[in-house]
Design a protein around this motif. Structure first.
Motif, short mmCIF file in Angstrom:
data_model
loop_
_atom_site.label_atom_id
_atom_site.label_comp_id
_atom_site.label_asym_id
_atom_site.label_seq_id
_atom_site.Cartn_x
_atom_site.Cartn_y
_atom_site.Cartn_z
N LEU A 82 0.84 -1.20 0.00
CA LEU A 82 0.00 0.00 0.00
C LEU A 82 0.88 1.25 0.00
CD1 LEU A 82 -2.75 1.41 0.20
CD2 LEU A 82 -2.61 1.12 2.69
N ASP A 83 1.92 1.25 0.81
CA ASP A 83 2.81 2.42 0.87
C ASP A 83 3.46 2.70 -0.48
OD1 ASP A 83 2.27 2.87 3.55
OD2 ASP A 83 3.96 1.64 4.25
N GLU A 84 3.89 1.64 -1.17
CA GLU A 84 4.50 1.82 -2.50
C GLU A 84 3.49 2.42 -3.48
OE1 GLU A 84 7.84 -1.68 -2.80
OE2 GLU A 84 5.72 -2.28 -2.79
N LEU A 85 2.25 1.94 -3.40
CA LEU A 85 1.21 2.45 -4.29
C LEU A 85 0.90 3.92 -4.00
CD1 LEU A 85 -1.14 -0.65 -4.44
CD2 LEU A 85 0.29 0.24 -6.29
N ILE A 86 0.90 4.29 -2.72
CA ILE A 86 0.66 5.70 -2.34
C ILE A 86 1.75 6.58 -2.93
CG2 ILE A 86 0.65 7.32 -0.39
CD1 ILE A 86 -0.73 5.07 1.25
N MET A 87 3.01 6.14 -2.77
CA MET A 87 4.13 6.94 -3.28
C MET A 87 4.11 7.04 -4.81
SD MET A 87 7.39 6.08 -0.79
CE MET A 87 7.57 4.43 -1.41
N GLU A 88 3.77 5.95 -5.49
CA GLU A 88 3.83 5.94 -6.95
C GLU A 88 2.64 6.62 -7.61
OE1 GLU A 88 4.95 2.18 -8.71
OE2 GLU A 88 6.22 1.71 -7.00
N THR A 89 1.50 6.63 -6.94
CA THR A 89 0.30 7.23 -7.56
C THR A 89 -0.01 8.63 -7.06
OG1 THR A 89 -1.18 6.31 -5.88
CG2 THR A 89 -0.78 4.96 -7.86
#
Length: 153
Positions: A82-89
């Motif tokens: 989830l954290d990676e998706l927050i940073m990337e999106t």
């Protein structure tokens, strides 16, 4: 051959790509086909047809998705947290969690333990794809795999 025999004894689907009759490396595959222990496969479409998989183009499958769903799905070819998706999106956690839930309901993705997410196709078809890749590596003809089975990728 041991793996194929075990699969046959356990009523698993066994597929074999035929080879030249005078090449020792194809002896096992040809034997499995001759003894009707394996289904003859010439292309990836043969496997897809056997399992009644309908290969839709990426564009067709994604037509019904929202822009957020498309954005997140495009990032999940590799597992992400989830954290990676927050940073990337740049989207909020609430929006991403809602989108992930929708994608999971629509059967586009699955959740891995530890709160990580990944596209669904790889998990469901990994076993068949893995065996095909191992066969082609053993026969030193991996480029043939890419040519003949790209419809499954």
């Amino acid at each position: 051959m041991i793996t194929a025999e075990l699969g046959f004894q356990n009523n698993r689907e066994i597929f074999a790509v035929p080879g030249f009759i005078n090449y020792p490396s194809f002896k096992g595959c040809n034997k499995l086909i001759r003894e009707l222990k394996a289904k003859l496969v010439l292309t990836g479409k043969d496997i897809a047809d056997e399992f009644l998989w309908e290969k839709k183009s990426k564009a067709e499958a994604e037509q019904s998705l929202s822009s957020e769903e498309k954005k997140i799905l495009s990032l999940l070819d590799m597992e992400k947290s989830l954290d990676e998706l927050i940073m990337e999106t740049g989207l909020s956690a609430g929006i991403i969690l809602a989108v992930l839930a929708n994608l999971e309901i629509k059967d586009f993705i699955f959740e891995i333990s530890g709160g990580r997410y990944k596209g669904r196709w790889i998990r469901e078809n990994f076993g068949v794809l893995f065996l095909i890749i191992i066969f082609y590596i053993n026969c030193n003809c991996f480029s043939d795999f890419i040519q003949n089975f790209s419809c499954l990728l």
